[in-house]
Design an enzyme around this catalytic site. Structure first.
Site, PDB file in Angstrom:
ATOM      1  N   VAL A 131       7.461   6.989  -0.089  1.00 34.23           N
ATOM      2  CA  VAL A 131       8.142   5.804  -0.357  1.00 34.23           C
ATOM      3  C   VAL A 131       7.039   4.554  -0.469  1.00 34.23           C
ATOM      4  O   VAL A 131       8.272   3.852  -0.696  1.00 34.23           O
ATOM      5  CB  VAL A 131       8.018   5.814   1.492  1.00 34.23           C
ATOM      6  CG1 VAL A 131       9.203   4.719   1.771  1.00 34.23           C
ATOM      7  CG2 VAL A 131       8.598   7.449   2.127  1.00 34.23           C
ATOM      8  N   CYS A 132       6.088   4.321  -0.404  1.00 34.41           N
ATOM      9  CA  CYS A 132       5.646   2.772  -0.629  1.00 34.41           C
ATOM     10  C   CYS A 132       6.395   2.720  -2.103  1.00 34.41           C
ATOM     11  O   CYS A 132       6.381   0.882  -2.225  1.00 34.41           O
ATOM     12  CB  CYS A 132       3.849   2.713  -0.615  1.00 34.41           C
ATOM     13  SG  CYS A 132       3.758   3.395   1.107  1.00 34.41           S
ATOM     14  N   PRO A 133       5.518   3.700  -3.013  1.00 26.93           N
ATOM     15  CA  PRO A 133       6.582   1.851  -4.462  1.00 26.93           C
ATOM     16  C   PRO A 133       7.977   1.892  -4.223  1.00 26.93           C
ATOM     17  O   PRO A 133       8.002   0.593  -4.627  1.00 26.93           O
ATOM     18  CB  PRO A 133       5.418   3.072  -5.291  1.00 26.93           C
ATOM     19  CG  PRO A 133       6.086   4.725  -4.793  1.00 26.93           C
ATOM     20  CD  PRO A 133       5.315   4.594  -3.261  1.00 26.93           C
ATOM     21  N   ILE A 135       7.166  -1.669  -2.458  1.00 25.39           N
ATOM     22  CA  ILE A 135       6.856  -2.515  -3.657  1.00 25.39           C
ATOM     23  C   ILE A 135       7.530  -3.103  -4.151  1.00 25.39           C
ATOM     24  O   ILE A 135       7.271  -4.340  -4.787  1.00 25.39           O
ATOM     25  CB  ILE A 135       5.414  -1.923  -3.395  1.00 25.39           C
ATOM     26  CG1 ILE A 135       4.628  -1.223  -1.950  1.00 25.39           C
ATOM     27  CG2 ILE A 135       4.096  -2.720  -4.372  1.00 25.39           C
ATOM     28  CD1 ILE A 135       3.496  -0.158  -2.289  1.00 25.39           C
TER      29      ILE A 135
END
Length: 181
Positions: free
Chosen positions: A52-54, A57
């Site tokens: 999920v993070c990328p 970001i």
């Protein structure tokens, strides 16, 4: 973790090692943004090389010019090291990496900043998805923390930033360009 209200108080000051957009290692700090009369959009994410993070970001980076136009600096933070951040930046988006970023990724390796902002999951040593908007005077104006399974909406972050910058009363569903109350 703090259970105390933070919004409308002075934001906890921070200075962290970070990977800058040019990939140099420098310090990212709230004081620096304040001295430049900039708003700060500080967001925490759990860890590098996840799924999920990328998406968050890179979405923030793709829209960075819009934040810049609003005199805001974006800083992403996890408890990973600057070296892990740099390795992730140097991994292409097609390979679940970040590629080039337009704002710094900071390393909260001692967990102090995550703890100060009330987003640290102590038993795991990672941060929840917390997003904080801080005025140029250092006042914490907006805070939202959610479960790590759910990514944030860049449109909503920009909308809230613009609403805060009006200095007025913004009704539900207010959009930039609409009148305030």
């Amino acid at each position: 973790m703090t259970d105390k209200r933070m919004v409308s108080k002075q934001a906890p000051r921070f200075e962290m090692d970070a990977v800058m957009p040019n990939q140099d290692f420098e310090k990212a700090s709230l004081e620096k943004n304040m001295k430049q009369d900039k708003w700060t959009v500080l967001f925490f994410y759990p860890m590098d090389f996840t799924f999920v993070c990328p998406t968050e970001i890179t979405s923030m980076s793709d829209r960075y010019d819009e934040f810049e136009d609003l005199d805001a600096e974006v800083i992403g933070v996890s408890t990973d090291t600057i070296h892990t951040h740099k390795a992730w930046i140097n991994t292409s988006r097609e390979e679940n990496g970040l590629g080039e970023l337009k704002y710094p990724l900071a390393a909260d390796t001692n967990h102090a900043v995550s703890s100060d902002y009330g987003v640290l999951i102590e038993e795991e040593g990672v941060a929840l998805r917390g997003l904080f908007i801080i005025s140029p005077e250092g006042e914490l104006m907006y805070s939202v923390v959610n479960h790590n399974n759910i990514g944030r909406d860049v449109d909503e972050t920009l909308r809230v930033l613009q609403a805060l910058q009006t200095g007025g009363l913004c009704p539900a569903n207010w959009k930039p360009g609409q009148s305030t109350l």
